[in-house]
Scaffold this motif. Structure first.
Motif, PDB file in Angstrom:
ATOM      1  N   ALA B  61       0.838  -1.209   0.000  1.00  0.00           N
ATOM      2  CA  ALA B  61       0.000   0.000   0.000  1.00  0.00           C
ATOM      3  C   ALA B  61       0.868   1.253   0.000  1.00  0.00           C
ATOM      4  CB  ALA B  61      -0.905  -0.023   1.228  1.00  0.00           C
ATOM      5  N   ARG B  62       1.960   1.220   0.762  1.00  0.00           N
ATOM      6  CA  ARG B  62       2.871   2.373   0.788  1.00  0.00           C
ATOM      7  C   ARG B  62       3.483   2.621  -0.589  1.00  0.00           C
ATOM      8  NH1 ARG B  62       3.550   6.366   3.031  1.00  0.00           N
ATOM      9  NH2 ARG B  62       5.786   6.411   3.426  1.00  0.00           N
ATOM     10  N   LEU B  63       3.835   1.513  -1.247  1.00  0.00           N
ATOM     11  CA  LEU B  63       4.441   1.612  -2.584  1.00  0.00           C
ATOM     12  C   LEU B  63       3.451   2.244  -3.562  1.00  0.00           C
ATOM     13  CD1 LEU B  63       7.249   0.737  -3.410  1.00  0.00           C
ATOM     14  CD2 LEU B  63       6.283  -1.379  -4.323  1.00  0.00           C
ATOM     15  N   VAL B  64       2.208   1.787  -3.482  1.00  0.00           N
ATOM     16  CA  VAL B  64       1.167   2.335  -4.359  1.00  0.00           C
ATOM     17  C   VAL B  64       1.054   3.835  -4.119  1.00  0.00           C
ATOM     18  CG1 VAL B  64      -1.336   2.387  -4.704  1.00  0.00           C
ATOM     19  CG2 VAL B  64      -0.137   0.199  -4.646  1.00  0.00           C
ATOM     20  N   GLU B  65       1.093   4.219  -2.870  1.00  0.00           N
ATOM     21  CA  GLU B  65       0.959   5.640  -2.568  1.00  0.00           C
ATOM     22  C   GLU B  65       2.175   6.433  -3.057  1.00  0.00           C
ATOM     23  OE1 GLU B  65      -1.509   7.228   0.880  1.00  0.00           O
ATOM     24  OE2 GLU B  65       0.553   7.182   1.581  1.00  0.00           O
ATOM     25  N   THR B  80       1.276  18.984 -22.011  1.00  0.00           N
ATOM     26  CA  THR B  80       0.164  18.683 -22.921  1.00  0.00           C
ATOM     27  C   THR B  80      -0.760  17.636 -22.303  1.00  0.00           C
ATOM     28  OG1 THR B  80       1.342  16.892 -23.973  1.00  0.00           O
ATOM     29  CG2 THR B  80       1.611  19.109 -24.941  1.00  0.00           C
ATOM     30  N   LYS B  81      -1.957  17.572 -22.911  1.00  0.00           N
ATOM     31  CA  LYS B  81      -2.963  16.612 -22.446  1.00  0.00           C
ATOM     32  C   LYS B  81      -2.484  15.174 -22.686  1.00  0.00           C
ATOM     33  CE  LYS B  81      -7.942  16.160 -22.710  1.00  0.00           C
ATOM     34  NZ  LYS B  81      -9.115  16.355 -23.546  1.00  0.00           N
ATOM     35  N   GLU B  82      -1.805  14.996 -23.849  1.00  0.00           N
ATOM     36  CA  GLU B  82      -1.312  13.658 -24.199  1.00  0.00           C
ATOM     37  C   GLU B  82      -0.288  13.181 -23.169  1.00  0.00           C
ATOM     38  OE1 GLU B  82      -1.543  16.129 -26.545  1.00  0.00           O
ATOM     39  OE2 GLU B  82      -3.370  15.228 -27.377  1.00  0.00           O
ATOM     40  N   GLU B  83       0.569  14.114 -22.794  1.00  0.00           N
ATOM     41  CA  GLU B  83       1.600  13.755 -21.796  1.00  0.00           C
ATOM     42  C   GLU B  83       0.972  13.360 -20.463  1.00  0.00           C
ATOM     43  OE1 GLU B  83       5.553  16.335 -23.022  1.00  0.00           O
ATOM     44  OE2 GLU B  83       4.187  17.097 -21.493  1.00  0.00           O
ATOM     45  N   LYS B  84      -0.060  14.130 -20.086  1.00  0.00           N
ATOM     46  CA  LYS B  84      -0.754  13.831 -18.824  1.00  0.00           C
ATOM     47  C   LYS B  84      -1.399  12.455 -18.871  1.00  0.00           C
ATOM     48  CE  LYS B  84      -1.772  18.463 -17.192  1.00  0.00           C
ATOM     49  NZ  LYS B  84      -2.765  19.527 -17.116  1.00  0.00           N
ATOM     50  N   GLN B  85      -2.015  12.187 -20.062  1.00  0.00           N
ATOM     51  CA  GLN B  85      -2.687  10.888 -20.243  1.00  0.00           C
ATOM     52  C   GLN B  85      -1.682   9.741 -20.160  1.00  0.00           C
ATOM     53  OE1 GLN B  85      -5.949  10.356 -20.482  1.00  0.00           O
ATOM     54  NE2 GLN B  85      -5.555   8.147 -20.561  1.00  0.00           N
ATOM     55  N   GLU B  86      -0.524   9.962 -20.822  1.00  0.00           N
ATOM     56  CA  GLU B  86       0.534   8.940 -20.833  1.00  0.00           C
ATOM     57  C   GLU B  86       1.050   8.696 -19.416  1.00  0.00           C
ATOM     58  OE1 GLU B  86       4.843   8.494 -22.802  1.00  0.00           O
ATOM     59  OE2 GLU B  86       3.404   9.666 -23.959  1.00  0.00           O
ATOM     60  N   ASN B  87       1.216   9.822 -18.711  1.00  0.00           N
ATOM     61  CA  ASN B  87       1.683   9.770 -17.330  1.00  0.00           C
ATOM     62  C   ASN B  87       0.707   8.957 -16.463  1.00  0.00           C
ATOM     63  OD1 ASN B  87       3.170  10.418 -15.057  1.00  0.00           O
ATOM     64  ND2 ASN B  87       1.890  12.193 -14.613  1.00  0.00           N
ATOM     65  N   ARG B  88      -0.572   9.224 -16.670  1.00  0.00           N
ATOM     66  CA  ARG B  88      -1.616   8.547 -15.883  1.00  0.00           C
ATOM     67  C   ARG B  88      -1.616   7.034 -16.167  1.00  0.00           C
ATOM     68  NH1 ARG B  88      -6.904   7.407 -16.567  1.00  0.00           N
ATOM     69  NH2 ARG B  88      -8.093   7.320 -14.634  1.00  0.00           N
ATOM     70  N   THR B  89      -1.530   6.700 -17.488  1.00  0.00           N
ATOM     71  CA  THR B  89      -1.537   5.279 -17.877  1.00  0.00           C
ATOM     72  C   THR B  89      -0.342   4.560 -17.254  1.00  0.00           C
ATOM     73  OG1 THR B  89      -2.339   6.119 -19.974  1.00  0.00           O
ATOM     74  CG2 THR B  89      -1.839   3.772 -19.898  1.00  0.00           C
ATOM     75  N   SER B  90       0.779   5.225 -17.325  1.00  0.00           N
ATOM     76  CA  SER B  90       1.990   4.614 -16.760  1.00  0.00           C
ATOM     77  C   SER B  90       1.855   4.413 -15.247  1.00  0.00           C
ATOM     78  CB  SER B  90       3.163   5.531 -17.100  1.00  0.00           C
ATOM     79  OG  SER B  90       4.252   5.198 -16.350  1.00  0.00           O
ATOM     80  N   CYS B  91       1.238   5.399 -14.579  1.00  0.00           N
ATOM     81  CA  CYS B  91       1.021   5.305 -13.117  1.00  0.00           C
ATOM     82  C   CYS B  91       0.104   4.127 -12.793  1.00  0.00           C
ATOM     83  CB  CYS B  91       0.406   6.621 -12.647  1.00  0.00           C
ATOM     84  SG  CYS B  91      -0.194   6.574 -10.966  1.00  0.00           S
ATOM     85  N   VAL B  92      -1.007   4.046 -13.518  1.00  0.00           N
ATOM     86  CA  VAL B  92      -1.968   2.954 -13.269  1.00  0.00           C
ATOM     87  C   VAL B  92      -1.294   1.604 -13.492  1.00  0.00           C
ATOM     88  CG1 VAL B  92      -4.105   1.891 -14.113  1.00  0.00           C
ATOM     89  CG2 VAL B  92      -4.000   4.358 -13.765  1.00  0.00           C
ATOM     90  N   LYS B  93      -0.492   1.540 -14.560  1.00  0.00           N
ATOM     91  CA  LYS B  93       0.190   0.273 -14.883  1.00  0.00           C
ATOM     92  C   LYS B  93       1.096  -0.165 -13.729  1.00  0.00           C
ATOM     93  CE  LYS B  93       0.793  -0.421 -19.825  1.00  0.00           C
ATOM     94  NZ  LYS B  93       1.681  -0.182 -20.951  1.00  0.00           N
ATOM     95  N   GLN B  94       1.863   0.800 -13.251  1.00  0.00           N
ATOM     96  CA  GLN B  94       2.802   0.468 -12.149  1.00  0.00           C
ATOM     97  C   GLN B  94       2.057   0.035 -10.886  1.00  0.00           C
ATOM     98  OE1 GLN B  94       6.171   2.601 -11.012  1.00  0.00           O
ATOM     99  NE2 GLN B  94       6.601   3.419 -13.043  1.00  0.00           N
ATOM    100  N   ILE B 136      -6.603  -2.774  -1.642  1.00  0.00           N
ATOM    101  CA  ILE B 136      -7.449  -2.357  -2.768  1.00  0.00           C
ATOM    102  C   ILE B 136      -7.993  -0.945  -2.523  1.00  0.00           C
ATOM    103  CG2 ILE B 136      -9.577  -2.891  -4.060  1.00  0.00           C
ATOM    104  CD1 ILE B 136      -8.991  -5.891  -3.407  1.00  0.00           C
ATOM    105  N   ASP B 137      -8.378  -0.664  -1.283  1.00  0.00           N
ATOM    106  CA  ASP B 137      -8.906   0.663  -0.952  1.00  0.00           C
ATOM    107  C   ASP B 137      -7.848   1.739  -1.190  1.00  0.00           C
ATOM    108  OD1 ASP B 137     -11.364  -0.290  -0.307  1.00  0.00           O
ATOM    109  OD2 ASP B 137     -11.092  -0.244   1.867  1.00  0.00           O
ATOM    110  N   VAL B 138      -6.613   1.442  -0.774  1.00  0.00           N
ATOM    111  CA  VAL B 138      -5.535   2.416  -0.989  1.00  0.00           C
ATOM    112  C   VAL B 138      -5.287   2.579  -2.494  1.00  0.00           C
ATOM    113  CG1 VAL B 138      -3.061   2.859  -0.647  1.00  0.00           C
ATOM    114  CG2 VAL B 138      -4.448   2.009   1.250  1.00  0.00           C
ATOM    115  N   TYR B 139      -5.307   1.471  -3.204  1.00  0.00           N
ATOM    116  CA  TYR B 139      -5.108   1.499  -4.668  1.00  0.00           C
ATOM    117  C   TYR B 139      -6.186   2.363  -5.334  1.00  0.00           C
ATOM    118  CZ  TYR B 139      -5.408  -0.309  -9.454  1.00  0.00           C
ATOM    119  OH  TYR B 139      -5.482  -0.416 -10.808  1.00  0.00           O
TER     120      TYR B 139
END
Lengths: 445, 505
Positions: B61-65, B80-94, B136-139
């Motif tokens: 949970a700490r790692l996720v945070e 840019t919006k694309e960069e933000k989107q890419e950043n978000r996808t990468s975060c979710v993936k990790q 899961i809640d922290v995630y």
């Protein structure tokens, strides 16, 4: 203040609940009647001068009334405070409490060989009965702390101790409310509280028919002796000496078959006799009374470890005679055999016999196996009988007297209830005495 | 250390004393040591597994945070919006990667110990699921991860709830656990009373009924035929008294520390359908499966895709149901599996599914029938009928969860028609083997008391306020008699037939 009120109320509620449940659950025990008798004695302004303590052999053997009248010049007041499975430790605490209440002249302590052996588990109920009987709170606490494990302490609550009596709750209440019980009269027939601690029981056996002890008696040997028992006996001795009371040691009678079944019974006798001699105390082993088999036949026994009511009257009378002789300074050793071996030699008979049946593989026939108690090295012979029709009552001889301890019984006999019997006597004996055992065997059992 | 033992009561008394003598801010530390002592008393091996779950769940949970925080920083740098989107996808993936490893590790450990090695460490089915729920809640970002490992351990291994739940949620418990509470004699008294009530339910009612169930399942003369009807009622009542008794004890213990655990039961025998029963019975388990399995499956992307595909090939009404029923099937299979890997547990789960799904499908038909026979849905008689029907259905299903195997469960049910011992109905006492007359009376009294308490609660009254209306001396006398019932009638010490039924899961 509010919390304090709550605590007081809760404590009161718990006391009421305890009183209610203990009234419902506690059966009417002999303690109830003894307490009434002691109250009566107290209100009459008298004090008991002879106190008997010990296990069930005390309360079933010694009749206070007989001791009152026949000991010395008479006029004594005896109380019998024996309880089932009373240990020497319990006897000490109880006696201490009794001697604080009464200035007794004589204290009779029972020395049962099995009270001196290590026990896997002491009879909790018996110990707690002593706890109930002890009056002084200080003695009560000291007894509980020294005699009971902390895990047993909840038994101090009578309701908890008798919680298994729930099925008998209504009969308990009925009995407690019964007019006779409230008047201190025990109306039970076969066994009842008689007077000042003595319990009278009906005779069950005919002479020669008592059989062997139903379970293997605990054997006496040095490894099994609980050394603390003698320490508690020392304390009893010291207590009596401090209170200037004459201590008398006694061993109550058990069946002859029990003495034969305990291999080292002689050692236990010698151990107690040596102890008594060492401290100059009188010790009477009533099992070694001369003419024992004739004086205390099986017909005077309640079971293998106790005499019946009539037996108690006989033993109490003899005990008074012995004590009187001792009080006069006479030599009482003439009353007794010098050893168990001497007694066995003198009896020279099969004292008891028993049998059981066993199935034979792949056959409806059964085998009857007999056992008997007699002096070591001597052989018994057996006679086997069957009564195939209980209504008719006629006996059929299966096997005449022989050294064979087994007898084959044809299977056809077991189609209905039958009665089986074994007679036993010493091989080649010319005496008329026979031991016997008779039992009904139900069809299909 | 069994919570039914004198040892536990002594432990609790000492703990309460230390807890309330400690400064308020350090009281959670007392709980920390209490958890350690309580769990170590069950053996060091058991404690090892708990430690692994604690560390992995807390660390995950700490790692996720940390991943979240890192990407929040990076997001500030995105133009840019694309960069933000890419950043978000990468975060979710990790985050997904981390979550997958943590969940599979803990789930795998639980499955390995429970189903393969058959050596479940104490409470593993409960703390593993509580830990997974927390991760899961922290995630999902429901609440931030706990920074302090010791504090997380206090939550996960809170000693009253560790053996059989409830499945607590960190966000609901953390304030109670870490804020500390001033001493309150009222709260202490209420907690003690609730514990006493739990002891009564477990030791007097459940234990005695357990003798009946055991005698019937033991086979011989007291099994099969008419005894199957007894099995429809007695084991369910036993389980309720056992499990809810446990809950009362642990809620009472927690209340003494000022901690409010989530309720696990809400008068389940007032349920009018199996679906409602599951909203009233083992509530926290049902909520766990609903929040972490049912909703993610039924509302996930794949369910929407499946719904779209079905609509092309099937009637819309049926197509709508397919994703829901698949989610139901998964949930009930997992529920059965959580109770045990044997086939009869799975059958029990599927039976629940069949009855719930069947009721949903037949609802219009039932409505028509009620209309035809002029039955008012809210009439008392009909409500009572529904309650009894639900109870009997629960009882029938319980044969599948209680029987030693699926074939045994089927043969028990079949014996209703093959073993003809119906004459025994004339002797009702014989239908409760293993109990003497006075014990039946005691259990009967216990069940009546339980029913009264449930009726009061069902009507919406708070039980403590109802009790406070009774004059104090009468009330205290009642408590004293309840206490005596427990110690005199209840099976104690060596007489106990075993631990709590749910502890085996």
């Amino acid at each position: 203040m509010r919390s304090f009120k709550k605590i007081i109320l809760m404590a009161a509620a718990l006391i009421i609940a305890e009183a209610f449940f203990s009234f419902c659950l506690e059966p009417v025990t002999y303690t109830y009647y003894l307490d009434r008798d002691l109250e009566k004695i107290k209100s009459s302004g008298k004090e008991p001068d002879i106190v008997l303590v010990g296990d069930s052999r005390i309360y079933r053997t010694f009749v206070p009334e007989i001791l009152d009248e026949r000991l010395g010049e008479g006029g004594h007041l005896t109380v019998n405070t024996g309880t089932g499975s009373q240990t020497i430790q319990s006897s000490y605490f109880y006696l201490k409490d009794l001697l604080e209440r009464y200035s007794a002249e004589y204290v009779v302590v029972e020395l049962s060989y099995d009270c001196f052996l290590k026990k896997e588990q002491a009879s909790a109920l018996g110990n707690w009965m002593i706890f109930d009987r002890i009056r002084s709170p200080e003695n009560k606490i000291s007894y509980m702390v020294q005699s009971m494990k902390p895990s047993e302490w909840p038994y101090a609550l009578k309701s908890y101790r008798y919680r298994s009596y729930f099925p008998d709750i209504f009969s308990n209440i009925r009995m407690k409310l019964n007019a006779d019980t409230r008047a201190g009269v025990d109306v039970r027939e076969d066994e009842h509280y008689a007077d000042r601690g003595f319990v009278w029981t009906k005779a069950i056996y005919e002479d020669g028919g008592m059989g062997l002890p139903p379970s293997e008696p605990v054997q006496w040997n040095d490894d099994k002796i609980d050394p603390t028992s003698f320490e508690w006996l020392d304390k009893i001795r010291e207590l009596c000496s401090r209170e200037n009371v004459q201590l008398i040691l006694v061993t109550g009678p058990v069946s002859l078959a029990t003495i034969y079944a305990v291999e080292n019974y002689e050692d236990s006798y010698e151990c107690f006799a040596d102890y008594a001699e060492q401290y100059g105390l009188p010790y009477f082993e009533l099992n070694l009374l001369k003419g024992r088999r004739q004086l205390l036949p099986d017909s005077l026994m309640r079971d293998s470890g106790h005499v019946c009511g009539t037996g108690a009257e006989v033993v109490s009378g003899i005990f008074c005679d012995i004590l009187n002789a001792w009080l006069k300074g006479e030599d009482t050793s003439e009353w007794f055999y010098r050893s168990v071996a001497e007694m066995k030699r003198d009896i020279g008979e099969v004292v008891a016999c028993d049998f059981h049946t066993e199935a034979i593989e792949n056959s409806s026939d059964r085998i009857m196996i007999a056992q008997s108690a007699q002096e070591e090295g001597q052989e018994a012979e057996y006679e086997f009988w069957i009564c195939p029709d209980l209504e008719d009552g006629k006996w059929v001889l299966l096997q005449a007297y022989s050294n064979q301890s087994t007898c084959l019984i044809p299977g056809e006999y077991f189609l209905k209830d039958v009665s089986l019997r074994v007679n036993a006597r010493l091989s080649g004996s010319e005496k008329l005495w026979e031991a016997y055992m008779e039992r009904v065997r139900e069809a299909g059992a | 250390m069994s919570i039914l033992s004198i040892r536990f009561l002594a432990f609790l008394a000492v703990l309460l004393l230390i807890y309330y003598l400690s400064p308020v801010r350090w009281r959670w530390v007392v709980l920390l040591f209490a958890n350690i002592i309580f769990y170590l008393s069950a053996g060091v091996k058991n404690a090892g597994f708990l430690a692994v779950t604690t560390v992995t769940a807390w660390g995950g949970a700490r790692l996720v945070e940390q991943i979240n925080e890192k990407y929040k920083e990076l997001r500030k740098l995105c133009s840019t919006k694309e960069e933000k989107q890419e950043n978000r996808t990468s975060c979710v993936k990790q985050k997904k990667k981390v979550m997958t490893v943590i969940l599979f590790f803990n789930l795998g450990l639980w499955i390995l110990m429970k189903y393969f090695l058959k050596a479940s460490p104490l409470g593993i089915s409960f703390y593993t699921f509580i830990a997974m729920g927390y991760c899961i809640d922290v995630y999902r970002g429901k609440y931030p991860a706990e920074k302090n490992l010791c504090r997380f351990f206090v939550f996960l291994a809170f000693f009253p709830q560790m053996l059989q739940g409830p499945f607590s949620r960190y966000d609901r418990m953390k304030d109670d656990l870490f804020t500390g509470h001033p001493f309150s004699s009222d709260r202490l008294g209420e907690g003690a009373l609730r514990m006493l009530w739990g002891f009564f339910k477990k030791m007097v009612v459940a234990e005695k009924l357990g003798c009946v169930t055991a005698s019937i399942y033991a086979g011989g003369d007291t099994s099969g035929g008419i005894y199957v009807l007894v099995l429809l009622i007695v084991p369910t009542l036993q389980l309720y008294a056992d499990f809810s008794g446990y809950m009362d004890i642990v809620c009472g213990v927690s209340r003494m520390f000022g901690i409010c655990l989530q309720e696990n039961f809400r008068q389940p025998f007032f349920a009018r359908s199996i679906e409602e029963k599951w909203r009233r019975w083992h509530i926290t388990l049902g909520d766990w499966f609903k929040d972490y399995i049912f909703y993610p499956i039924s509302m996930g992307k794949w369910a929407q895709d499946l719904g779209r595909k079905c609509r092309k090939k099937m009637k819309p009404a049926i197509a709508r149901m397919v994703p829901s029923y698949i989610s139901f099937l998964v949930v009930w299979t997992v529920t059965g599996f959580w109770h045990g890997s044997a086939l009869h547990f799975l059958i029990w789960g599927w039976l629940n599914l069949i009855i719930i799904a069947g009721s949903m499908q037949l609802a219009p038909f039932y409505a028509k029938m009620r209309e035809r026979f002029h039955i008012k849905e809210e009439s008392k008689g009909f409500i009572l009928f529904q309650m009894i029907r639900t109870m009997l259905l629960v009882g029938m299903m319980s044969i599948f969860s209680d029987a030693p195997s699926a074939s045994a469960a089927f043969s028990i049910c079949a014996s209703l028609f093959t073993k003809f011992n119906w004459g025994l109905i004339k002797y009702p006492l014989l239908l409760l083997p293993g109990l003497e007359g006075w014990e039946i009376a005691a259990v009967g009294l216990g069940l009546i008391l339980m029913l009264i308490v449930d009726i009061i609660k069902e009507k919406g009254y708070e039980i403590y306020s109802v009790l406070r209306k009774i004059p104090m001396p009468v009330r205290y006398l009642g408590y004293a008699f309840l206490f005596y019932f427990v110690i005199l009638i209840g099976n104690t010490g060596a007489d106990l037939t075993g631990g709590f039924l749910y502890a085996q899961f």
